[in-house]
Design a protein around this motif. Sequence first.
Motif, PDB file in Angstrom:
ATOM      1  N   ILE A   1       0.838  -1.202   0.000  1.00  0.00           N
ATOM      2  CA  ILE A   1       0.000   0.000   0.000  1.00  0.00           C
ATOM      3  C   ILE A   1       0.872   1.251   0.000  1.00  0.00           C
ATOM      4  CG2 ILE A   1      -1.678   1.319   1.364  1.00  0.00           C
ATOM      5  CD1 ILE A   1      -2.810  -1.372   2.303  1.00  0.00           C
ATOM      6  N   GLU A   2       2.023   1.157   0.682  1.00  0.00           N
ATOM      7  CA  GLU A   2       2.950   2.285   0.735  1.00  0.00           C
ATOM      8  C   GLU A   2       3.774   2.423  -0.549  1.00  0.00           C
ATOM      9  OE1 GLU A   2       5.249   1.316   4.134  1.00  0.00           O
ATOM     10  OE2 GLU A   2       3.714   1.974   5.585  1.00  0.00           O
ATOM     11  N   GLY A   3       3.609   1.487  -1.455  1.00  0.00           N
ATOM     12  CA  GLY A   3       4.291   1.585  -2.743  1.00  0.00           C
ATOM     13  C   GLY A   3       5.599   0.825  -2.842  1.00  0.00           C
ATOM     14  N   ARG A   4       5.889  -0.043  -1.865  1.00  0.00           N
ATOM     15  CA  ARG A   4       7.129  -0.805  -1.925  1.00  0.00           C
ATOM     16  C   ARG A   4       7.006  -1.917  -2.976  1.00  0.00           C
ATOM     17  NH1 ARG A   4       8.920  -1.622   4.429  1.00  0.00           N
ATOM     18  NH2 ARG A   4       8.584   0.564   5.073  1.00  0.00           N
ATOM     19  N   VAL A   5       8.115  -2.149  -3.674  1.00  0.00           N
ATOM     20  CA  VAL A   5       8.126  -3.182  -4.719  1.00  0.00           C
ATOM     21  C   VAL A   5       9.402  -4.002  -4.617  1.00  0.00           C
ATOM     22  CG1 VAL A   5       8.097  -3.661  -7.189  1.00  0.00           C
ATOM     23  CG2 VAL A   5       6.775  -1.737  -6.287  1.00  0.00           C
ATOM     24  N   ALA A   6       9.254  -5.297  -4.497  1.00  0.00           N
ATOM     25  CA  ALA A   6      10.380  -6.241  -4.532  1.00  0.00           C
ATOM     26  C   ALA A   6       9.882  -7.477  -5.263  1.00  0.00           C
ATOM     27  CB  ALA A   6      10.850  -6.588  -3.123  1.00  0.00           C
ATOM     28  N   PHE A   7      10.527  -7.821  -6.378  1.00  0.00           N
ATOM     29  CA  PHE A   7      10.031  -8.897  -7.230  1.00  0.00           C
ATOM     30  C   PHE A   7      10.528 -10.268  -6.767  1.00  0.00           C
ATOM     31  CE2 PHE A   7       9.875  -5.115  -9.858  1.00  0.00           C
ATOM     32  CZ  PHE A   7       8.622  -5.225 -10.447  1.00  0.00           C
ATOM     33  N   VAL A   8       9.618 -11.236  -6.782  1.00  0.00           N
ATOM     34  CA  VAL A   8       9.945 -12.634  -6.533  1.00  0.00           C
ATOM     35  C   VAL A   8       9.272 -13.465  -7.617  1.00  0.00           C
ATOM     36  CG1 VAL A   8      10.246 -12.424  -4.037  1.00  0.00           C
ATOM     37  CG2 VAL A   8       7.970 -12.883  -4.975  1.00  0.00           C
ATOM     38  N   LEU A   9       9.754 -14.699  -7.792  1.00  0.00           N
ATOM     39  CA  LEU A   9       9.148 -15.588  -8.777  1.00  0.00           C
ATOM     40  C   LEU A   9       7.847 -16.184  -8.253  1.00  0.00           C
ATOM     41  CD1 LEU A   9      12.155 -17.649 -10.206  1.00  0.00           C
ATOM     42  CD2 LEU A   9      11.092 -15.608 -11.170  1.00  0.00           C
ATOM     43  N   THR A  10       6.909 -16.392  -9.145  1.00  0.00           N
ATOM     44  CA  THR A  10       5.719 -17.163  -8.808  1.00  0.00           C
ATOM     45  C   THR A  10       6.060 -18.644  -8.944  1.00  0.00           C
ATOM     46  OG1 THR A  10       4.975 -17.201 -11.107  1.00  0.00           O
ATOM     47  CG2 THR A  10       4.234 -15.344  -9.740  1.00  0.00           C
ATOM     48  N   ASP A  11       5.133 -19.512  -8.579  1.00  0.00           N
ATOM     49  CA  ASP A  11       5.363 -20.949  -8.752  1.00  0.00           C
ATOM     50  C   ASP A  11       5.595 -21.285 -10.223  1.00  0.00           C
ATOM     51  OD1 ASP A  11       5.079 -21.336  -6.047  1.00  0.00           O
ATOM     52  OD2 ASP A  11       2.981 -21.996  -6.173  1.00  0.00           O
ATOM     53  N   LEU A  12       4.825 -20.624 -11.110  1.00  0.00           N
ATOM     54  CA  LEU A  12       4.992 -20.865 -12.542  1.00  0.00           C
ATOM     55  C   LEU A  12       6.367 -20.411 -13.006  1.00  0.00           C
ATOM     56  CD1 LEU A  12       3.920 -21.674 -15.330  1.00  0.00           C
ATOM     57  CD2 LEU A  12       2.887 -19.399 -15.518  1.00  0.00           C
ATOM     58  N   GLY A  13       6.818 -19.261 -12.506  1.00  0.00           N
ATOM     59  CA  GLY A  13       8.135 -18.760 -12.878  1.00  0.00           C
ATOM     60  C   GLY A  13       9.238 -19.695 -12.429  1.00  0.00           C
ATOM     61  N   SER A  14       9.127 -20.212 -11.209  1.00  0.00           N
ATOM     62  CA  SER A  14      10.129 -21.146 -10.688  1.00  0.00           C
ATOM     63  C   SER A  14      10.156 -22.429 -11.511  1.00  0.00           C
ATOM     64  CB  SER A  14       9.825 -21.479  -9.225  1.00  0.00           C
ATOM     65  OG  SER A  14       9.938 -20.330  -8.413  1.00  0.00           O
ATOM     66  N   GLU A  15       8.969 -22.923 -11.874  1.00  0.00           N
ATOM     67  CA  GLU A  15       8.888 -24.156 -12.658  1.00  0.00           C
ATOM     68  C   GLU A  15       9.481 -23.953 -14.051  1.00  0.00           C
ATOM     69  OE1 GLU A  15       8.047 -28.077 -13.813  1.00  0.00           O
ATOM     70  OE2 GLU A  15       8.288 -27.087 -11.870  1.00  0.00           O
ATOM     71  N   LEU A  16       9.231 -22.794 -14.641  1.00  0.00           N
ATOM     72  CA  LEU A  16       9.760 -22.524 -15.976  1.00  0.00           C
ATOM     73  C   LEU A  16      11.291 -22.445 -15.946  1.00  0.00           C
ATOM     74  CD1 LEU A  16       8.627 -22.112 -18.800  1.00  0.00           C
ATOM     75  CD2 LEU A  16       8.702 -19.655 -18.420  1.00  0.00           C
ATOM     76  N   LEU A  17      11.832 -21.826 -14.917  1.00  0.00           N
ATOM     77  CA  LEU A  17      13.289 -21.787 -14.784  1.00  0.00           C
ATOM     78  C   LEU A  17      13.863 -23.193 -14.611  1.00  0.00           C
ATOM     79  CD1 LEU A  17      14.639 -18.810 -12.617  1.00  0.00           C
ATOM     80  CD2 LEU A  17      14.918 -19.252 -15.057  1.00  0.00           C
ATOM     81  N   ARG A  18      13.138 -24.036 -13.857  1.00  0.00           N
ATOM     82  CA  ARG A  18      13.590 -25.418 -13.676  1.00  0.00           C
ATOM     83  C   ARG A  18      13.647 -26.142 -15.013  1.00  0.00           C
ATOM     84  NH1 ARG A  18      12.139 -30.239 -13.843  1.00  0.00           N
ATOM     85  NH2 ARG A  18      10.018 -29.724 -14.491  1.00  0.00           N
ATOM     86  N   VAL A  19      12.653 -25.902 -15.855  1.00  0.00           N
ATOM     87  CA  VAL A  19      12.625 -26.530 -17.176  1.00  0.00           C
ATOM     88  C   VAL A  19      13.820 -26.062 -18.015  1.00  0.00           C
ATOM     89  CG1 VAL A  19      11.357 -26.660 -19.354  1.00  0.00           C
ATOM     90  CG2 VAL A  19      10.140 -26.845 -17.184  1.00  0.00           C
ATOM     91  N   PHE A  20      14.136 -24.769 -17.956  1.00  0.00           N
ATOM     92  CA  PHE A  20      15.277 -24.263 -18.707  1.00  0.00           C
ATOM     93  C   PHE A  20      16.576 -24.901 -18.220  1.00  0.00           C
ATOM     94  CE2 PHE A  20      12.617 -21.027 -20.553  1.00  0.00           C
ATOM     95  CZ  PHE A  20      13.272 -20.685 -21.721  1.00  0.00           C
ATOM     96  N   ARG A  21      16.715 -25.032 -16.906  1.00  0.00           N
ATOM     97  CA  ARG A  21      17.935 -25.633 -16.355  1.00  0.00           C
ATOM     98  C   ARG A  21      18.082 -27.091 -16.803  1.00  0.00           C
ATOM     99  NH1 ARG A  21      16.340 -23.193 -11.407  1.00  0.00           N
ATOM    100  NH2 ARG A  21      17.469 -21.257 -11.048  1.00  0.00           N
ATOM    101  N   SER A  22      16.968 -27.786 -16.907  1.00  0.00           N
ATOM    102  CA  SER A  22      17.010 -29.206 -17.256  1.00  0.00           C
ATOM    103  C   SER A  22      17.461 -29.411 -18.699  1.00  0.00           C
ATOM    104  CB  SER A  22      15.642 -29.845 -17.047  1.00  0.00           C
ATOM    105  OG  SER A  22      14.698 -29.375 -18.019  1.00  0.00           O
ATOM    106  N   GLN A  23      17.415 -28.355 -19.510  1.00  0.00           N
ATOM    107  CA  GLN A  23      17.761 -28.497 -20.915  1.00  0.00           C
ATOM    108  C   GLN A  23      19.159 -27.966 -21.234  1.00  0.00           C
ATOM    109  OE1 GLN A  23      15.725 -30.272 -22.773  1.00  0.00           O
ATOM    110  NE2 GLN A  23      14.389 -30.364 -20.972  1.00  0.00           N
ATOM    111  N   VAL A  24      19.875 -27.517 -20.205  1.00  0.00           N
ATOM    112  CA  VAL A  24      21.223 -26.976 -20.429  1.00  0.00           C
ATOM    113  C   VAL A  24      22.197 -28.118 -20.695  1.00  0.00           C
ATOM    114  CG1 VAL A  24      23.126 -25.729 -19.382  1.00  0.00           C
ATOM    115  CG2 VAL A  24      20.785 -24.955 -19.000  1.00  0.00           C
TER     116      VAL A  24
END
Length: 240
Positions: free
Chosen positions: A217-240
């Motif tokens: 509400i005070e306007g603070r912003v700090a980005f974190v991954l959602t579950d979907l974002g974490s899963e997508l990164l896992r998929v990318f790592r698995s293909q390296v």
Amino acid sequence: MSTEEIPTEIARIVEPSTEEKRATKALPIAKVVAGVLTKGTLSLVPGGGFVTELMHVVEQRSDRKKQEVLALAVAALQEDADALKARLEDDDELAALWLRGLSAAQVARTSEKLKVFAAILAGAVDADHHQRMVANALFRVLEQLEQEHIEVMRLVEEAGAAATSKEPDGSNGRSGATLPWLQERLPHLTPVLPLLLATLTSLSLTRNAWENTWGGIEGRVAFVLTDLGSELLRVFRSQV
């Protein structure tokens, strides 16, 4: 309009007005395209024959990417070629999904992304209807992701994994990646970081850690991954 007049007409259309020049003067991103959309440059547009040759080169690259994805998918399936061909001929949903994936893959910039497309295609062969719907949605997400987005996501993940910080009053803060923190680590992307973060958030891959709190509400912003974002990164790592 004659052929000779086309470059001049294009230049007239894209030449920014005085007001537009003022509006973009302070934008760092303007430096990226400075001097490109000028009358002098556009007047050097080559003839149709050369453009046709360039288009052929681009199309060849697209075809090679589709062929690479197909080869990777077939290798992952370890299935007889005739059996796979029969499946694609008999299963309209699967064929449509493969066409969708190949269409998206032809503009992929990295081999890492091509491998992810191939993995999804291979997984879709024995998937049920609902799983294929998810695969189709993933293609739509992947189409909008470039290497820059993945770089940002990896740093957001790193920040989100950090220990929860403390506020000046001793209360728990929120771990996450702030815009200044990201700009410090990705200076080459500073002009477009807000756009990249906006895209990731719109795709439900990142969110504001302060969401639904007083800090939000005070306007603070700090980005974190959602579950979907974490899963997508896992998929990318698995293909390296």
